[in-house]
Design an enzyme around this catalytic site. Structure first.
Site, PDB file in Angstrom:
ATOM      1  N   HIS A  24     -24.679  -8.723 -45.849  1.00 32.56           N
ATOM      2  CA  HIS A  24     -23.803  -8.149 -46.882  1.00 32.56           C
ATOM      3  C   HIS A  24     -23.898  -6.624 -46.980  1.00 32.56           C
ATOM      4  O   HIS A  24     -24.154  -6.051 -48.038  1.00 32.56           O
ATOM      5  CB  HIS A  24     -23.912  -8.864 -48.235  1.00 32.56           C
TER       6      HIS A  24
ATOM      7  N   HIS B 289     -34.146 -20.000 -55.219  1.00 34.98           N
ATOM      8  CA  HIS B 289     -33.115 -18.964 -55.359  1.00 34.98           C
ATOM      9  C   HIS B 289     -31.808 -19.513 -54.797  1.00 34.98           C
ATOM     10  O   HIS B 289     -31.801 -20.096 -53.702  1.00 34.98           O
ATOM     11  CB  HIS B 289     -33.597 -17.733 -54.577  1.00 34.98           C
TER      12      HIS B 289
ATOM     13  N   GLU C  85     -29.069 -17.920 -53.800  1.00 32.04           N
ATOM     14  CA  GLU C  85     -28.236 -17.159 -52.872  1.00 32.04           C
ATOM     15  C   GLU C  85     -28.088 -17.962 -51.576  1.00 32.04           C
ATOM     16  O   GLU C  85     -28.992 -18.686 -51.159  1.00 32.04           O
ATOM     17  CB  GLU C  85     -28.827 -15.756 -52.612  1.00 32.04           C
TER      18      GLU C  85
ATOM     19  N   ASP D 136     -28.175 -17.620 -48.460  1.00 34.37           N
ATOM     20  CA  ASP D 136     -29.058 -17.607 -47.295  1.00 34.37           C
ATOM     21  C   ASP D 136     -30.211 -18.593 -47.466  1.00 34.37           C
ATOM     22  O   ASP D 136     -30.877 -18.943 -46.488  1.00 34.37           O
ATOM     23  CB  ASP D 136     -29.580 -16.186 -46.987  1.00 34.37           C
TER      24      ASP D 136
ATOM     25  N   HIS E 248     -34.339 -10.939 -57.197  1.00 36.17           N
ATOM     26  CA  HIS E 248     -33.324  -9.962 -57.551  1.00 36.17           C
ATOM     27  C   HIS E 248     -32.079 -10.585 -58.158  1.00 36.17           C
ATOM     28  O   HIS E 248     -31.087  -9.882 -58.395  1.00 36.17           O
ATOM     29  CB  HIS E 248     -32.947  -9.150 -56.295  1.00 36.17           C
TER      30      HIS E 248
ATOM     31  N   ASP F  15     -37.412 -14.185 -51.846  1.00 33.44           N
ATOM     32  CA  ASP F  15     -37.047 -12.856 -51.328  1.00 33.44           C
ATOM     33  C   ASP F  15     -38.179 -11.835 -51.510  1.00 33.44           C
ATOM     34  O   ASP F  15     -38.305 -10.903 -50.693  1.00 33.44           O
ATOM     35  CB  ASP F  15     -35.806 -12.324 -52.051  1.00 33.44           C
TER      36      ASP F  15
ATOM     37  N   TYR G 194     -36.180  -3.423 -46.762  1.00 32.84           N
ATOM     38  CA  TYR G 194     -35.800  -4.566 -47.600  1.00 32.84           C
ATOM     39  C   TYR G 194     -35.928  -4.190 -49.086  1.00 32.84           C
ATOM     40  O   TYR G 194     -35.032  -4.443 -49.891  1.00 32.84           O
ATOM     41  CB  TYR G 194     -36.688  -5.774 -47.268  1.00 32.84           C
TER      42      TYR G 194
ATOM     43  N   HIS H  11     -38.004 -14.575 -45.997  1.00 35.96           N
ATOM     44  CA  HIS H  11     -37.515 -13.795 -44.849  1.00 35.96           C
ATOM     45  C   HIS H  11     -38.720 -13.126 -44.191  1.00 35.96           C
ATOM     46  O   HIS H  11     -39.563 -12.554 -44.892  1.00 35.96           O
ATOM     47  CB  HIS H  11     -36.566 -12.669 -45.290  1.00 35.96           C
TER      48      HIS H  11
HETATM   49 FE1  FEO Z   1     -31.361 -13.115 -52.401  1.00 29.49          FE
HETATM   50 FE2  FEO Z   1     -32.605 -13.937 -49.325  1.00 29.49          FE
HETATM   51  O1  FEO Z   1     -31.433 -14.030 -50.794  1.00 29.49           O
END
Ligand code: FEO
Length: 408
Positions: free
Chosen positions: A28, A82, A84, A86, A147, A166, A194, A230
């Site tokens: 993104h 989370h 999101e 991903d 976040h 994250d 990051y 990640h």
């Molecule tokens: Fe906030 Fe890795 O997604």
């Protein structure tokens, strides 16, 4: 079919079952030069529990890694730290195949999963709540706005593993699963990138989360591992990444000054280079970032510890160049604190770009060192000396900020 993918054992009855996205170069709007991974973890307690899933296109890979240990149908619980995409993009596919008894998320996560996927049956866990898995247990720590509103971390007390989602992650594809197997300089660079691009706006919350975790006995000293969603897992010197976060959250600023600019016919570039010379004369560490060669997310990374931000654009159709508007819009959203700076640029008719940059810098609370410099058409030696003067003034301000006096 996904082909053969194996799980990786990371602790007693705990496996990494994620996916490595080697080819990702844009997350993104964040340039992921080294790709990324979506880490999911399988805990083999009486209740077989999957912590997070992966990005949608990697669902079959996740299922194949789980299947290398247990039949996916054996998964009893899924914990979504989370919502999101991903980490939740493969959730519906997992639910379809594994048919878990329960899916858990934070209170805000329940809402987010319902609104993203129409999932009505997700069970909310409380901040500080404990889930008995039978022989293992998870304790949940909400991390609101770190976040997203729904973000949370899960702690497996028996193995002293913090599944931090994250937080403490980085976009870094690798065959190695552990930080201690990778180049420390690359780790710091990618973790900083990051942090700068994802967490910087919420920096005030970072020390609070570290304190809250410590209050629950989850300290770097007590942890065997931090397993983010990640990049690599931290199993040695776990405090390294926590200390980096504490430093970045404090937004300590050094003698580095960024000169971020774009140019049409080279005039604004000549000004940028003269400002750079002035910065160096004044003892600052100058970093020129021409936007034809610098991605917005790399500029953000440099902003993390820069003391000054000087921005230049020629005037195009009464405004700044699109590249400059892009990077300033992006940086404004990241809300860096405590920088000084200025604006400059060449023009042909009215030179509105410099005023527009100054307004944007003011919105970002960048303290203006002096009025912006506008040069009609091509800078002559006088104009270039003015630019060197801006560089020296910024360097002087940086020395003052660091308690080294204003110098000669
Ligand atoms: Fe906030 Fe890795 O997604």
């Amino acid at each position: 079919m996904a082909g053969r993918y194996d799980a990786v054992r990371v602790a007693d009855r705990v496996y990494w079952v994620g996916a490595v996205d080697w080819g990702l170069r844009d997350f993104h709007g964040y340039a992921t030069h080294r790709g990324t991974s979506y880490n999911a973890y399988l805990v083999l307690a009486d209740k077989v529990t999957l912590i997070d899933t992966v990005k949608g296109p990697f669902a079959e890979e996740l299922l194949a890694r789980i299947a290398s240990i247990v039949e996916p149908r054996a998964v009893d619980y899924i914990v979504s730290n989370h919502a999101e995409m991903d980490h939740s993009g493969a959730l519906l596919r997992l639910i379809e195949v594994a048919r878990p008894d329960k899916v858990f998320a934070s209170r805000m996560g329940v809402e987010a999963l319902r609104e993203h996927f129409g999932l009505a049956e997700v069970e909310a866990v409380a901040d500080g709540g404990r889930l008995d898995l039978g022989g293992r247990s998870l304790t949940f720590l909400e991390a609101r706005m770190l976040h997203w509103p729904d973000s949370m971390l899960s702690y497996l007390a028996e193995e002293r593993i913090l599944f931090s989602n994250d937080a403490f992650g980085m976009h870094l594809a690798s065959s190695e699963r552990y930080a201690d197997e990778l180049d420390p300089a690359v780790l710091e660079q990618e973790a900083a990138k990051y942090y700068a691009n994802i967490l910087l706006p919420y920096s005030k919350l970072v020390p609070r989360l570290i304190e809250k975790a410590a209050g629950a006995g989850i300290t770097p000293e007590a942890l065997a591992m931090i397993a983010p969603s990640h990049g690599p897992i931290w199993r040695r010197e776990v405090g390294t990444i926590v200390n980096w976060y504490a430093r970045w959250a404090a937004q300590e600023r050094g003698s580095k000054a960024l000169v971020v600019y774009d140019t049409m016919w080279g005039s604004t570039e000549k000004m940028a280079r003269a400002i750079g010379e002035g910065l160096m004369e004044g003892g600052a560490s100058a970093r020129l970032m021409p936007l034809r060669a610098s991605h917005r997310s790399d500029v953000a990374t440099e902003v993390l510890d820069a003391g000054a931000l000087v921005v230049g654009s020629p005037t195009l159709n009464g405004g700044v160049l699109p590249t400059v508007a892009d990077v300033l819009t992006y940086l404004r959203g990241l809300r860096p604190q405590g920088m000084v700076g200025g604006a400059f640029g060449s023009y042909g008719w009215a030179g509105e770009a410099v005023n527009q940059i100054e307004n944007l810098l003011a919105e970002m609370k960048v303290e203006r060192v002096q009025d912006g410099i506008k040069v009609r058409y091509v800078p002559d030696e006088t104009a270039l000396e003015q630019c060197r003067g801006l560089g020296r003034a910024v360097a002087s301000k940086l020395r003052e900020a660091r308690g080294q006096g204003s110098g000669a």
